[in-house]
Design a protein around this motif. Sequence first.
Motif, PDB file in Angstrom:
ATOM      1  N   ASN A 167     -10.931   9.305   4.763  1.00  0.00           N
ATOM      2  CA  ASN A 167     -11.695   9.450   3.523  1.00  0.00           C
ATOM      3  C   ASN A 167      -9.582   8.294   2.733  1.00  0.00           C
ATOM      4  OD1 ASN A 167     -13.664   9.913   1.950  1.00  0.00           O
ATOM      5  ND2 ASN A 167     -12.517  11.838   1.146  1.00  0.00           N
ATOM      6  N   LEU A 168      -8.434   9.644   4.012  1.00  0.00           N
ATOM      7  CA  LEU A 168      -7.513   9.075   3.802  1.00  0.00           C
ATOM      8  C   LEU A 168      -7.377   7.209   4.217  1.00  0.00           C
ATOM      9  CD1 LEU A 168      -5.423  11.448   4.749  1.00  0.00           C
ATOM     10  CD2 LEU A 168      -4.714   9.909   2.898  1.00  0.00           C
ATOM     11  N   ARG A 169      -8.298   6.787   5.883  1.00  0.00           N
ATOM     12  CA  ARG A 169      -7.814   5.846   6.413  1.00  0.00           C
ATOM     13  C   ARG A 169      -8.861   4.393   5.029  1.00  0.00           C
ATOM     14  NH1 ARG A 169      -6.299   6.161  11.350  1.00  0.00           N
ATOM     15  NH2 ARG A 169      -6.245   8.430  12.096  1.00  0.00           N
ATOM     16  N   SER A 170      -9.791   5.269   4.710  1.00  0.00           N
ATOM     17  CA  SER A 170     -10.814   4.114   3.677  1.00  0.00           C
ATOM     18  C   SER A 170      -9.567   3.472   2.053  1.00  0.00           C
ATOM     19  CB  SER A 170     -11.656   4.733   2.721  1.00  0.00           C
ATOM     20  OG  SER A 170     -11.033   5.322   1.922  1.00  0.00           O
ATOM     21  N   LEU A 171      -8.323   4.363   2.564  1.00  0.00           N
ATOM     22  CA  LEU A 171      -7.278   3.020   1.518  1.00  0.00           C
ATOM     23  C   LEU A 171      -6.779   2.303   2.235  1.00  0.00           C
ATOM     24  CD1 LEU A 171      -5.788   7.201   0.253  1.00  0.00           C
ATOM     25  CD2 LEU A 171      -6.834   5.769  -1.267  1.00  0.00           C
ATOM     26  N   LYS A 172      -7.084   1.463   3.335  1.00  0.00           N
ATOM     27  CA  LYS A 172      -6.374   0.913   4.406  1.00  0.00           C
ATOM     28  C   LYS A 172      -6.878  -0.543   3.041  1.00  0.00           C
ATOM     29  CE  LYS A 172      -5.401   0.090   8.182  1.00  0.00           C
ATOM     30  NZ  LYS A 172      -5.632   0.254   9.823  1.00  0.00           N
ATOM     31  N   SER A 173      -8.190  -0.588   2.753  1.00  0.00           N
ATOM     32  CA  SER A 173      -8.612  -1.670   2.256  1.00  0.00           C
ATOM     33  C   SER A 173      -7.781  -2.014   0.597  1.00  0.00           C
ATOM     34  CB  SER A 173     -10.113  -1.763   1.003  1.00  0.00           C
ATOM     35  OG  SER A 173      -9.899  -0.270   0.578  1.00  0.00           O
ATOM     36  N   ILE A 174      -6.688  -1.541   0.474  1.00  0.00           N
ATOM     37  CA  ILE A 174      -6.229  -2.017  -0.757  1.00  0.00           C
ATOM     38  C   ILE A 174      -5.111  -3.452  -0.032  1.00  0.00           C
ATOM     39  CG2 ILE A 174      -4.078  -1.096  -2.780  1.00  0.00           C
ATOM     40  CD1 ILE A 174      -4.866   1.915  -1.879  1.00  0.00           C
ATOM     41  N   ARG A 213       0.639  -1.350   0.010  1.00  0.00           N
ATOM     42  CA  ARG A 213       0.286  -0.084   0.124  1.00  0.00           C
ATOM     43  C   ARG A 213       0.925   0.933   0.126  1.00  0.00           C
ATOM     44  NH1 ARG A 213      -3.865  -3.084   3.026  1.00  0.00           N
ATOM     45  NH2 ARG A 213      -2.530  -2.236   4.780  1.00  0.00           N
ATOM     46  N   PHE A 225      -2.456   8.214   8.793  1.00  0.00           N
ATOM     47  CA  PHE A 225      -3.352   8.096   8.614  1.00  0.00           C
ATOM     48  C   PHE A 225      -3.911   6.685   7.884  1.00  0.00           C
ATOM     49  CE2 PHE A 225      -2.900  12.524   9.222  1.00  0.00           C
ATOM     50  CZ  PHE A 225      -3.303  12.649  10.200  1.00  0.00           C
TER      51      PHE A 225
END
Lengths: 180, 167
Positions: free
Chosen positions: B9-16, A33, A139
């Motif tokens: 929104n930044l935390r949602s990138l964790k699903s990558i 990521r 974050f």
Amino acid sequence: MLEDEQKLVKKAKDGEVEAFGLLYDHYLPKIYRFVLLKVSHREEAEDLTHQAFLKAWENIDQYNFKGYSFGSWLYRIAKNITVDYYRSLRTEVSTEEISELSVESFPFGSLDQKIEWEGLVQGIRQLKEVEQDVLIMRFVEDLSPKEIAEVIGKSEGAVKVIQHRAVNNLKKVIEKTGEK
Amino acid sequence: MKEIELIKNLRSLKSISPRAEYASHSKMVILSFQRKLHPQWEIVGRGVLAESFNFGLSMVLTAVILVLILGGATSLLRPIFLNNLPGVDAEGLITEADTITKDIDIQLSEAEYYAVTAKETSVALKETSLNGPAHVNPLLIQNEIKTLDFENPKNSNIDDLLNKLSQ
């Protein structure tokens, strides 16, 4: 941090392949990521992540705990590899071509998510490198300021200042893009 | 956009996450890579035992260095080098060393002799300078020659002396 991480690291240092395999399984999504958000291209991210883990496996003897987590060490390797990647790109590809690499490679679920992520990733890429690193690690990866400080080689206080500045700059960039 | 929304929104990138196929292939390639191990220092370089061994080793080395400095390296190493160095004739070296020692002794005794002689000479010269060279006065010598008269076979003095001796 992974439970019994230091025991696994010791075993990996002693040549136990399975131990390094467990460390790989735990850290692969995080490192992938981090790299993908920096390069915005799936195949490049896969190659660079592979390189980072290979380098870690080759040089695991050089890792000493001394309060630094194995994850911090891995992030540092990944960070250096992306820096080298951009350095080599600068001689081969123009800046415009680099910025064209976008979220097409991202595994998004819906069209809304695609639009949202596109703006976010484009915004991140317009920030300074150190601001990108701090935002992603703080974050997206939930690293503590102390751990981030270990990766980027700055103090915890400096990390907090960079984080504050990065959030403000990202907000401005996204708003500016939205106005267009 | 609010800061909280941005962070969300930044935390949602964790699903990558990486593709499963890529993950397993990459892992297999990395783990099949033969890493170079450093067996000697791997064993020595770890654990409490290794640390105490390293400490002991450093102490022994320090002691050896002190012995070499204070005790004199030459006398300690001489037998080792003489016996172990190829092409070195140990007996020849010892004979040469003995010869040199004898030469030095002879020269020292000569030096002592010269020192005594020089002292006697200086005493004689001092006496001569104080009394004057009366014994080398040519007039006195002539008188003594006349008195003794070695040429004359009837020198009564000689006869007297011989008679005294024969008695």
